[in-house]
Design an enzyme around this catalytic site. Structure first.
Site, PDB file in Angstrom:
ATOM      1  N   CYS A  74       6.850 -49.195  23.342  1.00  0.00           N
ATOM      2  CA  CYS A  74       5.528 -48.541  23.647  1.00  0.00           C
ATOM      3  C   CYS A  74       5.550 -47.043  23.275  1.00  0.00           C
ATOM      4  CB  CYS A  74       5.427 -48.522  25.278  1.00  0.00           C
ATOM      5  SG  CYS A  74       3.731 -48.478  25.481  1.00  0.00           S
ATOM      6  N   HIS A  94       4.972 -54.423  25.615  1.00  0.00           N
ATOM      7  CA  HIS A  94       5.986 -54.371  26.331  1.00  0.00           C
ATOM      8  C   HIS A  94       6.656 -55.781  26.439  1.00  0.00           C
ATOM      9  CE1 HIS A  94       5.504 -50.373  28.267  1.00  0.00           C
ATOM     10  NE2 HIS A  94       4.257 -50.651  27.781  1.00  0.00           N
ATOM     11  N   GLU A 144       9.364 -56.583  28.013  1.00  0.00           N
ATOM     12  CA  GLU A 144       9.826 -56.885  29.603  1.00  0.00           C
ATOM     13  C   GLU A 144       8.667 -57.028  30.495  1.00  0.00           C
ATOM     14  OE1 GLU A 144       8.960 -53.943  28.382  1.00  0.00           O
ATOM     15  OE2 GLU A 144       8.080 -52.456  29.851  1.00  0.00           O
TER      16      GLU A 144
END
Lengths: 204, 252
Positions: A79, A186, A188
């Protein structure tokens, strides 16, 4: 050992847990020493470009991350961690980026669409790239990943673009050259696809 | 392609999901993380946990839910309900929540939106709004689950909240909620056209068409539903396949 660089921006708990799914040796760290000893380094980032860069510099961890870059250790940005790898950003014109990649970060130009670009979008993956680790190995065509951002990088060297997405215009979704790779989205927070991307970095 | 999001909402009381569920696969229907993982497998795009714990002494149970969810389920999630202060926000974000929704506290003191957005980024701050029609193309916002009137105009309020820093609007129609007669299209459309941040429509889902209608005609960016998913009337995948068959981009 994989060092996740904690320079005081945002919550890195999910990042840490996602990487820890594939390695027993993941450390969330505020220590330059730990970064120096790490085999791989993860550079997250949330919030504004200027705040991130300021915190990163002030934390004293910037030099350690740059040493990892120069010593050819795999380094992965996420990011705003991707954005600060460029030379600068429209968001914070007075603050210089790391300049690992040439080019600027600009506001997304998406007339009629909402900003930030928030949610799931599909990727177009560029097959011809020069990276040590292929983040998209064994990942299906046009995978969906989760984005939250209002700015995106405009690389000068098009060959560093690993993946793009479309939101009003073409969005730089991932970049990389040799040992340094980074995603605007992202991983994750991108479900099974995101976890596969993280696994590729950990095991690559 | 950029997709519309389908978001199940889990009501959590004292750390347990309330409202029963019909998932035969679950060992324990009250375990929020097990349910979250099930929704993740069904391709839920995000999750919302609404804390309806009554007493303050049990409030920390939601922090544990956030913590466990962030460690085990790798999609974005929002925590709402009972957030009163910026310090409450910090606690939830630190526990691993991606976003915080505020409702009553923001109406009582709008500066919480600004402060939260400045500290954590506007993408973290979801304004939850409960609105009820009070005239032609006019809606008023309510507090305390619809029990308290405010006299505040919904459209004016969401515009102000977005100016202050709200990054997303979670819009519940008091008129449609619980009816299963469909989302409130005029309300959702009016709010979506009034602000430049994403709008999540909530309240009224009963048929597959309802999801389509609010995402197209209602201009919603995402839809939230609780009971139709909990009781297994539709699976999330089924809603997404239906939307896809009608030309709406979804993640499948």
């Amino acid at each position: 050992m994989i060092a996740i660089v904690d320079y005081g921006v945002g919550n890195l708990y999910s990042v840490e847990k996602a990487f820890a799914k594939f390695s027993d040796d993941v450390i969330l760290t505020q220590s330059a020493d730990v970064i120096d000893k790490a085999d791989k380094v993860v550079l997250p980032g949330v919030g504004a470009f200027g705040d991130c860069m300021k915190n990163f510099k002030a934390s004293g961890l910037m030099d350690a991350v740059m040493r990892a870059v120069e010593n050819n250790k795999p380094v992965m940005g996420i990011c705003v961690g991707l954005q600060i790898m460029f030379e600068g950003s429209e968001e914070s014109p007075d603050i210089k980026g790391l300049g690992i990649f040439k080019g600027m970060v600009r506001k997304i130009n998406a007339p009629g669409l909402k900003i930030p670009h928030m949610g799931w979008n599909s990727l177009t993956i560029n097959e011809n790239t020069h990276v040590d680790i292929n983040l998209f190995k064994n990942i299906r065509k046009n995978p969906y990943v989760y984005f939250v951002h209002s700015y995106h990088a405009m690389p000068e060297d098009k060959f560093i673009i690993l993946a793009t997405s479309v939101y009003g215009e073409e969005i730089t979704a991932a970049v990389g050259k040799n040992n340094v790779i980074a995603t605007q989205f992202h991983p994750e927070k991108s479900g099974d696809i995101g976890l596969s991307i993280i696994k590729n970095f950990v095991e690559g | 392609m950029y997709t519309k999001r389908i978001i199940p909402c889990l009501d959590v009381k004292n750390g347990r999901v309330v409202k029963g569920t019909n998932f035969v696969s679950l060992r324990d229907a009250g375990d929020p993380i097990e349910l979250a993982a099930t929704y993740d497998k069904e391709m839920a795009d995000e999750l919302v946990f609404l804390d309806i714990t009554a007493s303050n002494e049990h409030r920390d149970t939601i922090v544990k839910v956030a913590n466990d969810c962030a460690a085990q389920v790798f999609i974005p999630f929002t925590i709402g309900g009972g957030i009163r202060t910026v310090s409450d926000m910090r606690k939830m974000l630190k526990a691993g929540a991606d976003k915080i929704s505020v409702n009553t506290a923001a109406v009582k003191d709008p500066s919480i939106i600004k402060e939260g957005a400045e500290k954590f980024g506007r993408q973290c701050i979801v304004l939850a709004v409960d609105a009820k029609r009070n005239g032609e193309n006019s809606w008023e916002i309510y507090l305390n689950g619809g029990r308290t009137t405010t006299g505040i105009d919904c459209i004016e309020w969401v515009k102000k909240a977005v100016d202050l820093g709200a990054g997303e609007i979670l819009l519940t129609s008091m008129d449609a909620d619980g009816t299963k007669n469909g989302y409130d299209i005029p309300l959702t459309r009016a709010v979506s056209e009034a602000v430049n941040v994403p709008v999540i429509a909530s309240g009224g889902a009963g048929k597959l068409e309802h999801f389509y209608d609010v995402l197209t005609e209602g201009k919603a960016d995402a839809v939230l539903a609780a009971s139709v998913f909990h009781y297994g009337q539709f699976s999330i995948r089924q809603v997404k396949e239906y939307l896809k068959s009608r030309g709406v981009e979804v993640r499948l």
